[in-house]
Design a protein around this motif. Structure first.
Motif, PDB file in Angstrom:
ATOM      1  N   ARG A 137       0.844  -1.187   0.000  1.00 13.61           N
ATOM      2  CA  ARG A 137       0.000   0.000   0.000  1.00 13.61           C
ATOM      3  C   ARG A 137       0.882   1.240   0.000  1.00 13.61           C
ATOM      4  N   PRO A 138       1.378   1.679  -1.175  1.00 15.31           N
ATOM      5  CA  PRO A 138       2.220   2.878  -1.214  1.00 15.31           C
ATOM      6  C   PRO A 138       1.449   4.082  -0.730  1.00 15.31           C
ATOM      7  N   SER A 139       2.123   4.964  -0.024  1.00 17.28           N
ATOM      8  CA  SER A 139       1.432   6.144   0.492  1.00 17.28           C
ATOM      9  C   SER A 139       2.405   7.291   0.655  1.00 17.28           C
ATOM     10  N   THR A 140       1.845   8.468   0.742  1.00 16.22           N
ATOM     11  CA  THR A 140       2.606   9.657   1.073  1.00 16.22           C
ATOM     12  C   THR A 140       2.292   9.988   2.512  1.00 16.22           C
ATOM     13  N   ALA A 141       2.806  11.116   2.985  1.00 13.64           N
ATOM     14  CA  ALA A 141       2.571  11.503   4.376  1.00 13.64           C
ATOM     15  C   ALA A 141       1.108  11.736   4.658  1.00 13.64           C
ATOM     16  N   ASN A 142       0.374  12.256   3.687  1.00 10.37           N
ATOM     17  CA  ASN A 142      -1.012  12.634   3.952  1.00 10.37           C
ATOM     18  C   ASN A 142      -2.045  11.839   3.153  1.00 10.37           C
ATOM     19  N   THR A 143      -1.664  11.363   1.972  1.00 16.88           N
ATOM     20  CA  THR A 143      -2.666  10.770   1.082  1.00 16.88           C
ATOM     21  C   THR A 143      -2.253   9.370   0.666  1.00 16.88           C
ATOM     22  N   LEU A 144      -3.184   8.440   0.740  1.00 13.18           N
ATOM     23  CA  LEU A 144      -2.940   7.081   0.290  1.00 13.18           C
ATOM     24  C   LEU A 144      -2.852   7.081  -1.237  1.00 13.18           C
ATOM     25  N   VAL A 145      -1.763   6.529  -1.771  1.00 10.06           N
ATOM     26  CA  VAL A 145      -1.566   6.471  -3.219  1.00 10.06           C
ATOM     27  C   VAL A 145      -1.920   5.065  -3.686  1.00 10.06           C
ATOM     28  N   LEU A 146      -2.945   4.956  -4.519  1.00 16.34           N
ATOM     29  CA  LEU A 146      -3.424   3.655  -4.972  1.00 16.34           C
ATOM     30  C   LEU A 146      -2.909   3.332  -6.361  1.00 16.34           C
ATOM     31  N   PRO A 147      -2.803   2.047  -6.697  1.00 16.55           N
ATOM     32  CA  PRO A 147      -2.483   1.696  -8.085  1.00 16.55           C
ATOM     33  C   PRO A 147      -3.567   2.249  -8.988  1.00 16.55           C
ATOM     34  N   ALA A 152      -8.323  -7.647  -2.688  1.00 20.22           N
ATOM     35  CA  ALA A 152      -6.869  -7.844  -2.699  1.00 20.22           C
ATOM     36  C   ALA A 152      -6.187  -7.224  -1.495  1.00 20.22           C
ATOM     37  N   GLY A 153      -6.938  -6.464  -0.698  1.00 21.02           N
ATOM     38  CA  GLY A 153      -6.346  -5.829   0.476  1.00 21.02           C
ATOM     39  C   GLY A 153      -5.663  -4.519   0.170  1.00 21.02           C
ATOM     40  N   ILE A 154      -5.791  -4.043  -1.076  1.00 23.27           N
ATOM     41  CA  ILE A 154      -5.195  -2.750  -1.439  1.00 23.27           C
ATOM     42  C   ILE A 154      -6.008  -1.628  -0.802  1.00 23.27           C
ATOM     43  N   LEU A 155      -7.319  -1.771  -0.868  1.00 24.89           N
ATOM     44  CA  LEU A 155      -8.213  -0.830  -0.192  1.00 24.89           C
ATOM     45  C   LEU A 155      -8.741  -1.482   1.080  1.00 24.89           C
ATOM     46  N   ARG A 156      -8.719  -0.734   2.167  1.00 23.51           N
ATOM     47  CA  ARG A 156      -9.158  -1.263   3.456  1.00 23.51           C
ATOM     48  C   ARG A 156     -10.138  -0.292   4.111  1.00 23.51           C
ATOM     49  N   PRO A 157     -10.887  -0.772   5.102  1.00 22.49           N
ATOM     50  CA  PRO A 157     -11.843   0.113   5.782  1.00 22.49           C
ATOM     51  C   PRO A 157     -11.194   1.409   6.249  1.00 22.49           C
ATOM     52  N   GLY A 158     -11.852   2.521   5.923  1.00 24.77           N
ATOM     53  CA  GLY A 158     -11.339   3.834   6.306  1.00 24.77           C
ATOM     54  C   GLY A 158     -10.582   4.531   5.208  1.00 24.77           C
ATOM     55  N   ASP A 159     -10.123   3.771   4.196  1.00 24.18           N
ATOM     56  CA  ASP A 159      -9.384   4.391   3.093  1.00 24.18           C
ATOM     57  C   ASP A 159     -10.314   5.281   2.272  1.00 24.18           C
ATOM     58  N   LYS A 160      -9.751   6.381   1.792  1.00 24.96           N
ATOM     59  CA  LYS A 160     -10.512   7.315   0.972  1.00 24.96           C
ATOM     60  C   LYS A 160     -10.154   7.113  -0.495  1.00 24.96           C
ATOM     61  N   LEU A 161     -11.174   6.960  -1.328  1.00 28.89           N
ATOM     62  CA  LEU A 161     -10.951   6.827  -2.764  1.00 28.89           C
ATOM     63  C   LEU A 161     -10.516   8.165  -3.354  1.00 28.89           C
ATOM     64  N   PRO A 162      -9.850   8.133  -4.507  1.00 30.50           N
ATOM     65  CA  PRO A 162      -9.510   9.397  -5.183  1.00 30.50           C
ATOM     66  C   PRO A 162     -10.771  10.210  -5.477  1.00 30.50           C
ATOM     67  N   VAL A 171     -15.819  19.603   3.147  1.00 28.26           N
ATOM     68  CA  VAL A 171     -14.427  19.814   2.749  1.00 28.26           C
ATOM     69  C   VAL A 171     -13.608  18.537   2.912  1.00 28.26           C
ATOM     70  N   LYS A 172     -13.861  17.814   3.996  1.00 25.21           N
ATOM     71  CA  LYS A 172     -13.120  16.580   4.256  1.00 25.21           C
ATOM     72  C   LYS A 172     -13.909  15.347   3.815  1.00 25.21           C
ATOM     73  N   GLY A 173     -14.900  15.563   2.964  1.00 22.83           N
ATOM     74  CA  GLY A 173     -15.736  14.459   2.517  1.00 22.83           C
ATOM     75  C   GLY A 173     -15.104  13.660   1.403  1.00 22.83           C
ATOM     76  N   GLY A 174     -15.904  12.766   0.837  1.00 20.68           N
ATOM     77  CA  GLY A 174     -15.428  11.896  -0.232  1.00 20.68           C
ATOM     78  C   GLY A 174     -16.028  10.520  -0.079  1.00 20.68           C
ATOM     79  N   ALA A 175     -15.456   9.561  -0.786  1.00 19.21           N
ATOM     80  CA  ALA A 175     -15.924   8.172  -0.732  1.00 19.21           C
ATOM     81  C   ALA A 175     -14.936   7.359   0.089  1.00 19.21           C
ATOM     82  N   PHE A 176     -15.410   6.804   1.200  1.00 19.55           N
ATOM     83  CA  PHE A 176     -14.564   6.047   2.117  1.00 19.55           C
ATOM     84  C   PHE A 176     -14.986   4.573   2.133  1.00 19.55           C
ATOM     85  N   ILE A 177     -14.001   3.690   2.175  1.00 19.19           N
ATOM     86  CA  ILE A 177     -14.289   2.264   2.246  1.00 19.19           C
ATOM     87  C   ILE A 177     -14.868   1.942   3.618  1.00 19.19           C
ATOM     88  N   GLN A 178     -15.976   1.219   3.607  1.00 19.44           N
ATOM     89  CA  GLN A 178     -16.652   0.857   4.847  1.00 19.44           C
ATOM     90  C   GLN A 178     -16.059  -0.418   5.425  1.00 19.44           C
TER      91      GLN A 178
END
Length: 250
Positions: free
Chosen positions: A4-14, A38-48, A83-90
């Motif tokens: 699960r590559p990531s930066t300091a603030n944002t999860l970077v997805l394939p 596949a476990g790339i996206l997990r609960p709490g992760d925010k989609l682009p 502002v902090k909204g979006g689509a989050f994995i449940q």
């Protein structure tokens, strides 16, 4: 499992692949579900963001929006505004399964006979596993629930009493220590509760005595007596439901 590559603030997805099917929103849903599996996206992760997803999939933002709504209904994502909204994995919700089965019962695609029969089989397995795997803490939780339900009945707190009655099945399933059976047990118990609320409250005569005997058999690891006890109780409830349903349709 994929990293699960990531930066300091944002999860970077394939990056997602372009969509070329006629019903593009279904392909979008499948790809997102694939990354969850596949476990790339997990609960709490925010989609682009919606615009970025549209670019990755090579589709319109309308198609992305439709896919996200579909995933929200299925309980896969949660859409938040602001502002902090979006689509989050449940994390997954048993309520989605409950709602689906309840709708099919209401539409006549699942009969009450089939529902109650399935519940008997589920309870049989759960009780046997609870006899084998249950811990004293599980049994004490059941004892406490019985006492609470009795107190609520004396106080005529009918709504809270009904919630406690259903919660007994959650605690019983917890004693089996199987997550899938817990979901099925709670879903069927909740649907039966809703059916009873629509028809008429079930009589509570003998309920507490039966539940105390059940817990006693669980502690003794006596599978046959425990199964016989809960089966007899459920069959009484199910006969009552079918009788009330027949009277309602006369």
């Amino acid at each position: 499992m994929s990293k699960r590559p990531s930066t300091a603030n944002t999860l970077v997805l394939p990056p997602f692949g372009p969509v070329r099917t006629r019903r593009v929103f279904e392909d979008i849903c499948d790809q997102i579900r694939g990354q969850v599996l596949a476990g790339i996206l997990r609960p709490g992760d925010k989609l682009p963001a919606e615009r970025e997803l549209a670019e990755q999939f090579g589709v319109s933002r309308t198609a992305v929006r439709e896919a996200l709504r579909s995933l929200e209904i299925a309980g896969v994502v949660k859409l938040q505004k602001g502002v902090k909204g979006g689509a989050f994995i449940q994390g997954g919700s048993p309520g989605v399964l409950t709602q689906s089965i309840r709708d099919m019962v209401a539409l006549g695609r699942i009969s009450l006979e089939s529902l109650t029969e399935a519940r008997l089989f589920i309870c049989d397995i759960v009780v046997r596993l609870a006899c084998q795997r249950g811990k004293e803490a599980d049994f004490r939780a059941l004892d406490d629930n019985i006492q609470l339900t009795e107190e609520l009945e004396r106080m005529q707190e009918n709504l809270r009493r009904t919630e406690a009655v259903v919660d007994f099945y959650r605690l019983l399933a917890n004693a089996a220590h199987n997550e899938v059976l817990s979901i099925l047990m709670l879903s069927t118990a909740e649907i039966v509760r809703q059916v009873l609320a629509r028809l008429a409250p079930a009589p509570s005569a003998g309920l507490f005595e039966s539940r105390r005997r059940l817990v006693q058999y669980l502690r003794a690891r006596d599978e046959e007596k425990a199964v016989a006890e809960i089966t007899a109780h459920l069959k009484r409830i199910h006969r009552y439901i079918l009788r009330q349903e027949k009277l309602r349709n006369i």
